[in-house]
Write a protein that holds these residues in place. Structure first.
Motif, PDB file in Angstrom:
ATOM      1  N   ILE A  60       3.498  20.185  10.324  1.00 18.13           N
ATOM      2  CA  ILE A  60       2.457  20.135   9.306  1.00 18.13           C
ATOM      3  C   ILE A  60       1.292  20.969   9.834  1.00 18.13           C
ATOM      4  N   PRO A  61       0.900  22.014   9.094  1.00 23.08           N
ATOM      5  CA  PRO A  61      -0.229  22.825   9.533  1.00 23.08           C
ATOM      6  C   PRO A  61      -1.521  22.003   9.561  1.00 23.08           C
ATOM      7  N   GLU A  62      -2.385  22.303  10.505  1.00 19.63           N
ATOM      8  CA  GLU A  62      -3.629  21.552  10.685  1.00 19.63           C
ATOM      9  C   GLU A  62      -4.435  21.464   9.394  1.00 19.63           C
ATOM     10  N   GLU A  63      -4.450  22.535   8.602  1.00 17.99           N
ATOM     11  CA  GLU A  63      -5.268  22.528   7.378  1.00 17.99           C
ATOM     12  C   GLU A  63      -4.752  21.564   6.316  1.00 17.99           C
ATOM     13  N   LYS A  64      -3.541  21.070   6.457  1.00 13.66           N
ATOM     14  CA  LYS A  64      -2.995  20.107   5.498  1.00 13.66           C
ATOM     15  C   LYS A  64      -3.106  18.665   5.991  1.00 13.66           C
ATOM     16  N   ASP A  76      -1.785  22.074  14.673  1.00 11.23           N
ATOM     17  CA  ASP A  76      -0.612  21.764  13.865  1.00 11.23           C
ATOM     18  C   ASP A  76       0.160  20.623  14.513  1.00 11.23           C
ATOM     19  N   LEU A  77       0.805  19.812  13.680  1.00 14.67           N
ATOM     20  CA  LEU A  77       1.668  18.760  14.207  1.00 14.67           C
ATOM     21  C   LEU A  77       3.106  19.258  14.231  1.00 14.67           C
ATOM     22  N   HIS A  78       3.788  18.993  15.322  1.00 18.65           N
ATOM     23  CA  HIS A  78       5.204  19.322  15.471  1.00 18.65           C
ATOM     24  C   HIS A  78       5.962  18.009  15.566  1.00 18.65           C
ATOM     25  N   ILE A  79       6.963  17.868  14.699  1.00 20.31           N
ATOM     26  CA  ILE A  79       7.616  16.580  14.526  1.00 20.31           C
ATOM     27  C   ILE A  79       9.126  16.716  14.721  1.00 20.31           C
ATOM     28  N   PRO A  80       9.636  16.349  15.893  1.00 21.42           N
ATOM     29  CA  PRO A  80      11.086  16.283  16.056  1.00 21.42           C
ATOM     30  C   PRO A  80      11.617  15.082  15.264  1.00 21.42           C
ATOM     31  N   ARG A  81      12.718  15.299  14.567  1.00 16.28           N
ATOM     32  CA  ARG A  81      13.291  14.248  13.715  1.00 16.28           C
ATOM     33  C   ARG A  81      14.808  14.251  13.893  1.00 16.28           C
ATOM     34  N   ARG A  82      15.386  13.071  13.880  1.00 14.23           N
ATOM     35  CA  ARG A  82      16.836  12.937  14.062  1.00 14.23           C
ATOM     36  C   ARG A  82      17.382  11.981  13.011  1.00 14.23           C
ATOM     37  N   ASN A  83      18.434  12.410  12.318  1.00 14.43           N
ATOM     38  CA  ASN A  83      19.152  11.576  11.353  1.00 14.43           C
ATOM     39  C   ASN A  83      20.585  11.425  11.838  1.00 14.43           C
ATOM     40  N   VAL A  84      21.074  10.202  11.859  1.00 23.10           N
ATOM     41  CA  VAL A  84      22.483   9.937  12.140  1.00 23.10           C
ATOM     42  C   VAL A  84      23.024   9.229  10.905  1.00 23.10           C
ATOM     43  N   LEU A  85      23.970   9.872  10.217  1.00 24.64           N
ATOM     44  CA  LEU A  85      24.492   9.367   8.957  1.00 24.64           C
ATOM     45  C   LEU A  85      25.984   9.083   9.090  1.00 24.64           C
ATOM     46  N   THR A  86      26.414   7.979   8.495  1.00 25.08           N
ATOM     47  CA  THR A  86      27.824   7.593   8.510  1.00 25.08           C
ATOM     48  C   THR A  86      28.259   7.273   7.090  1.00 25.08           C
ATOM     49  N   PHE A  87      29.436   7.778   6.709  1.00 28.26           N
ATOM     50  CA  PHE A  87      30.000   7.498   5.403  1.00 28.26           C
ATOM     51  C   PHE A  87      31.190   6.563   5.579  1.00 28.26           C
ATOM     52  N   SER A  99       9.009  11.620  15.841  1.00 25.25           N
ATOM     53  CA  SER A  99       7.830  11.430  16.677  1.00 25.25           C
ATOM     54  C   SER A  99       6.905  12.615  16.443  1.00 25.25           C
ATOM     55  N   VAL A 100       5.719  12.517  16.979  1.00 20.15           N
ATOM     56  CA  VAL A 100       4.765  13.621  16.891  1.00 20.15           C
ATOM     57  C   VAL A 100       4.525  14.094  18.315  1.00 20.15           C
ATOM     58  N   GLU A 101       4.845  15.359  18.575  1.00 24.67           N
ATOM     59  CA  GLU A 101       4.652  15.892  19.921  1.00 24.67           C
ATOM     60  C   GLU A 101       3.175  15.818  20.311  1.00 24.67           C
ATOM     61  N   GLY A 102       2.914  15.292  21.492  1.00 16.78           N
ATOM     62  CA  GLY A 102       1.557  15.220  21.999  1.00 16.78           C
ATOM     63  C   GLY A 102       0.715  14.100  21.423  1.00 16.78           C
ATOM     64  N   ALA A 103       1.352  13.152  20.742  1.00 15.82           N
ATOM     65  CA  ALA A 103       0.609  12.031  20.163  1.00 15.82           C
ATOM     66  C   ALA A 103       1.459  10.767  20.240  1.00 15.82           C
ATOM     67  N   PRO A 104       0.817   9.616  20.389  1.00 19.40           N
ATOM     68  CA  PRO A 104       1.575   8.355  20.454  1.00 19.40           C
ATOM     69  C   PRO A 104       1.939   7.829  19.069  1.00 19.40           C
ATOM     70  N   ALA A 105       2.739   8.627  18.355  1.00 17.63           N
ATOM     71  CA  ALA A 105       3.132   8.259  16.998  1.00 17.63           C
ATOM     72  C   ALA A 105       4.642   8.392  16.869  1.00 17.63           C
ATOM     73  N   LYS A 106       5.255   7.380  16.238  1.00 23.34           N
ATOM     74  CA  LYS A 106       6.709   7.447  16.045  1.00 23.34           C
ATOM     75  C   LYS A 106       7.097   6.728  14.759  1.00 23.34           C
ATOM     76  N   VAL A 107       8.247   7.132  14.229  1.00 18.29           N
ATOM     77  CA  VAL A 107       8.840   6.520  13.056  1.00 18.29           C
ATOM     78  C   VAL A 107      10.273   6.153  13.421  1.00 18.29           C
ATOM     79  N   GLU A 108      10.654   4.920  13.143  1.00 16.39           N
ATOM     80  CA  GLU A 108      12.033   4.456  13.356  1.00 16.39           C
ATOM     81  C   GLU A 108      12.460   3.758  12.084  1.00 16.39           C
TER      82      GLU A 108
END
Length: 164
Positions: A60-64, A76-87, A99-108
């Motif tokens: 996400i660019p800083e201006e947004k 800017d925020l850099h966000i590594p994201r991982r999806n594991v999908l099973t059918f 997560s957000v690189e360089g920040a203590p933020a995560k989504v699970e």
């Protein structure tokens, strides 16, 4: 203290068809190009039978970003994201993490897709470990996450129509 998300999106096609799309590496590359072209990339894609693992990097660019976020974490925020999908048994289930690189933020979280038309239900926990402002930043992340999931849904519908 973490914030919770529950969000649903519905597609105008079956769960089986959604799986066909999501198990294609090209789908993920086109998705990132469409919704995050200047800041997104597919880092890895693995498909093994009825399981797909996708690692992407979004940004996400800083201006947004809301001013509260840029005060705590400029740039800017850099966000590594991982999806594991099973059918299995006509439904897609999976885990999502970011997560957000360089920040203590995560989504699970998790997702479940079922039905015809397909409906995906996302549940997630957003945790920002910053005293006093963490909850406000979690709210901003939740808003961005809902917008992202809706955008991904819209692009998926367009991509499916173009790739029948």
């Amino acid at each position: 203290m973490a914030s919770n998300l529950r969000h649903q999106v519905t597609f105008p096609f079956s769960t089986q068809r959604l799986w066909e799309l999501q198990s294609s590496e090209q789908y993920w590359r086109d998705l990132l190009e469409a919704i995050n072209s200047s800041h997104g990339s597919v880092e890895s894609f693995e498909s093994a039978g009825d399981q797909v693992t996708v690692a992407v990097r979004q940004g996400i660019p800083e201006e947004k970003l809301p001013p509260l976020v840029t005060k705590v974490r400029p740039g800017d925020l850099h966000i590594p994201r991982r999806n594991v999908l099973t059918f299995a048994d006509g439904r897609i289930s999976g885990t999502i993490s970011a997560s957000v690189e360089g920040a203590p933020a995560k989504v699970e979280g998790t997702l479940v897709t079922e039905g015809d038309p397909a409906t995906t239900t996302y549940t997630a926990e957003v945790d920002v470990s910053i005293p006093f402002v963490g909850g406000k930043i979690e709210k901003a992340i939740l808003d961005q996450l809902v917008a992202l999931l809706d955008s991904e849904r819209d692009h998926t519908v367009e991509w499916e129509a173009a790739n029948r």
